[in-house]
Enzyme design. Sequence first.
Site, short mmCIF file in Angstrom:
data_model
loop_
_atom_site.label_atom_id
_atom_site.label_comp_id
_atom_site.label_asym_id
_atom_site.label_seq_id
_atom_site.Cartn_x
_atom_site.Cartn_y
_atom_site.Cartn_z
N LYS A 1 14.95 -19.92 27.64
CA LYS A 1 14.85 -18.45 27.57
C LYS A 1 13.38 -18.02 27.62
CE LYS A 1 19.23 -17.76 25.12
NZ LYS A 1 19.95 -17.50 23.86
N GLN B 1 18.75 -16.73 17.57
CA GLN B 1 19.55 -17.78 18.20
C GLN B 1 20.60 -18.30 17.23
OE1 GLN B 1 19.42 -18.62 21.42
NE2 GLN B 1 20.95 -20.22 21.24
N ASP C 1 21.17 -8.95 22.41
CA ASP C 1 22.42 -9.71 22.56
C ASP C 1 23.65 -8.82 22.47
OD1 ASP C 1 22.19 -12.55 22.91
OD2 ASP C 1 21.35 -12.71 20.89
N1 GUN Z 1 24.10 -19.15 20.93
C1 GUN Z 1 24.89 -19.45 21.97
N2 GUN Z 1 24.89 -18.43 22.87
C2 GUN Z 1 24.08 -17.47 22.37
C3 GUN Z 1 23.69 -16.18 22.83
O1 GUN Z 1 24.09 -15.71 23.91
N3 GUN Z 1 22.84 -15.49 22.00
C4 GUN Z 1 22.41 -16.00 20.82
N4 GUN Z 1 21.60 -15.24 20.09
N5 GUN Z 1 22.76 -17.20 20.36
C5 GUN Z 1 23.60 -17.93 21.13
#
Ligand code: GUN
Length: 303
Positions: free
Chosen positions: A52, A96, A119
Amino acid sequence: MNILDGKHVSQVILSNAKQQIEQMQAKIGRVPGLAVIIAGNNPASASYVKSKAKKSAQAGIHSTLIEFDAAVSEEQIIDKIIDLNQDASVDGILVQLPLPGHLNQWKILDHIHPKKDVDCFHPLNQGRILLDRSSIFPCTPAGIIKLLDYYNIEIKGLNAAVIGRSFIVGKPMAALLTNRHATVTLCHSRTRNLPELLRRMDLIVSAVGIPDTVTADMVTENVILIDVGINHIANYEDAVRLCDQEETAKFSRKGYAITGDISKQAFKKSSWFTPVPGGVGLMTVALLIENTVALFNQHHSLV
Ligand code: GUN
């Protein structure tokens, strides 16, 4: 059997975002800011966060990684979120998941300001998704819709099954498909007679994290198969059985190979499918970047 090429489509999204960001910098005098919080040392999370950060930087986003060790308290993370909510250079905040087990994820996520919730996990934003009143959507389901749109696949009227009911993928995926006029069945571990149900479907999204959740005998010819699973296979014989050839070839170098939830034989019956790797995972990162740009635009009333 046509590939929904997440590598290609994510690159298109990234290069569009890069162009937009260059224009924003000229107009506003700053680039979008993204803050990513990670706690603990889950290797999969560390690798997603790295990807990311790398892709955000490539697009021209200013991304900041805030790392806490596994013993961090809820208060420490919440204090950081409160600071980031007030920081005008930060447009998007991402925590995350999963968080270490002693932390209450809801308490933490609820503190992210809804306007910085990249998100879309805040309860207010989850409600807006259901009402189809949100301007951004959770990255993985939004990435899947983008991929289908890119290849002009009509969603309206499809019978669709989503397997997995997480708030990260399954529930918002079901909402997004419903908003696009599919008839959606949301399946999970207690669903009765999944194979029979799946055989009636035009579109299947699997977001379970277990290889062979969907096998060839469970799908009809010309089904569209979307594989959200990213499963690490550490045994060579299993890799040969479960992973595609290209991925299996990497086994000796990496010591593992990756596969999704849907079997290769099932893909052979499909009209369209997303490979793993090279499908949905890359779209998730691309949509994170698109969402950050959208929040920046809203922050500056550019939309
Ligand atoms: N863990 C797995 N997928 C995601 C996501 O799309 N966002 C976040 N914040 N954590 C994750």
